[in-house]
Scaffold this active site. Structure first.
Site, PDB file in Angstrom:
ATOM      1  N   ARG A  25      24.776   1.158  89.498  1.00 38.78           N
ATOM      2  CA  ARG A  25      24.127   0.955  88.201  1.00 38.78           C
ATOM      3  C   ARG A  25      23.023   1.979  87.939  1.00 38.78           C
ATOM      4  NH1 ARG A  25      20.339  -2.936  85.487  1.00 38.78           N
ATOM      5  NH2 ARG A  25      21.280  -3.441  83.474  1.00 38.78           N
ATOM      6  N   ILE A  51      21.298  -0.889  78.219  1.00 37.99           N
ATOM      7  CA  ILE A  51      22.322  -1.281  79.177  1.00 37.99           C
ATOM      8  C   ILE A  51      22.108  -2.770  79.420  1.00 37.99           C
ATOM      9  CG2 ILE A  51      20.829  -0.542  81.101  1.00 37.99           C
ATOM     10  CD1 ILE A  51      23.319  -0.061  82.775  1.00 37.99           C
ATOM     11  N   SER A  52      23.159  -3.565  79.296  1.00 36.53           N
ATOM     12  CA  SER A  52      23.026  -5.013  79.413  1.00 36.53           C
ATOM     13  C   SER A  52      22.620  -5.421  80.823  1.00 36.53           C
ATOM     14  CB  SER A  52      24.347  -5.700  79.050  1.00 36.53           C
ATOM     15  OG  SER A  52      24.671  -5.498  77.696  1.00 36.53           O
ATOM     16  N   GLN A  53      21.997  -6.589  80.927  1.00 36.19           N
ATOM     17  CA  GLN A  53      21.619  -7.101  82.242  1.00 36.19           C
ATOM     18  C   GLN A  53      22.881  -7.353  83.076  1.00 36.19           C
ATOM     19  OE1 GLN A  53      20.325 -11.024  80.227  1.00 36.19           O
ATOM     20  NE2 GLN A  53      20.492 -11.558  82.390  1.00 36.19           N
TER      21      GLN A  53
END
Length: 205
Positions: A25, A51-53
């Site tokens: 990530r 950026i999504s969790q």
């Protein structure tokens, strides 16, 4: 991240957990935020996008129940992280990003990291990619006022879509299943995404 943020919050799909463990990530996060890359929070990636969790990325991937043979469309590619997760779970991934700079950066990053089964397109994601349809599954990684009609039309006969639906502040993550020519909607959980911009989404501010 996988143990504390995903398993403990109910993500059980082993393929999804493996994909989440294998994708770096930090490679998808701007340098100034890399020290926070594995926290369970969304992070800025530029151009007012995020950026999504990790939990949401995993929950969405698990909801479409991929077996490995599918062609998947992702709308709202952003930095390419969700597409990288999908690349581990599907045969082929087509990702659309509205913002050209983000699309170019995502394509370069995914190529550099070896995700050869991901194809990044720049354009209005609410229109989908009709020339490449149908798709077995879709993930809409931005909030829509309603599920875009062109995307529903591009789902295969037994296709499924996950899309956040609601207003600009609060949305509900929905699973949409195409069954015998009709669409069945299942509410999954509350969420908050950046707006989906396009002809069948929100107007660009």
């Amino acid at each position: 991240m996988v143990e504390n943020q995903l398993r403990r919050r109910g993500i059980k799909d082993l393929a999804v957990l493996k994909a989440m463990a294998s994708v770096p990530r930090h490679e998808f996060v701007p340098a100034e935020f890399r020290y926070r890359a594995y926290e369970d929070v969304p992070l800025p990636i530029g151009e007012s996008q995020t950026i999504s969790q990790p939990y949401i990325v995993a929950a969405v991937a698990a909801a479409i129940r991929l077996k490995g043979s599918e062609r998947v469309l992702e709308v709202g590619a952003g930095c390419g992280y969700q597409a990288a997760i999908l690349a581990n779970l599907a045969k082929e991934v087509f990702a659309i990003e509205y913002r050209s700079d983000l699309a170019a950066a995502a394509a370069e990053r995914l190529t550099r990291l070896g995700y050869t089964n991901v194809h990044v397109h720049c354009g209005d994601g609410t229109l989908g990619l009709p020339e490449l349809a149908p798709f077995d599954a879709m993930i809409i990684s931005a909030a829509a006022p309603t599920p875009p009609a062109p995307l529903l039309a591009q789902l295969s006969p037994d296709g499924r879509m996950v899309v956040p639906v609601g207003d600009l502040e609060n949305q509900q993550l929905q699973l949409i299943l195409r069954e015998h020519g009709t669409f069945r909607k299942i509410d999954l959980e509350p969420c908050r995404f950046v707006p989906l911009v396009g002809a069948y989404g929100w107007k660009e501010s």
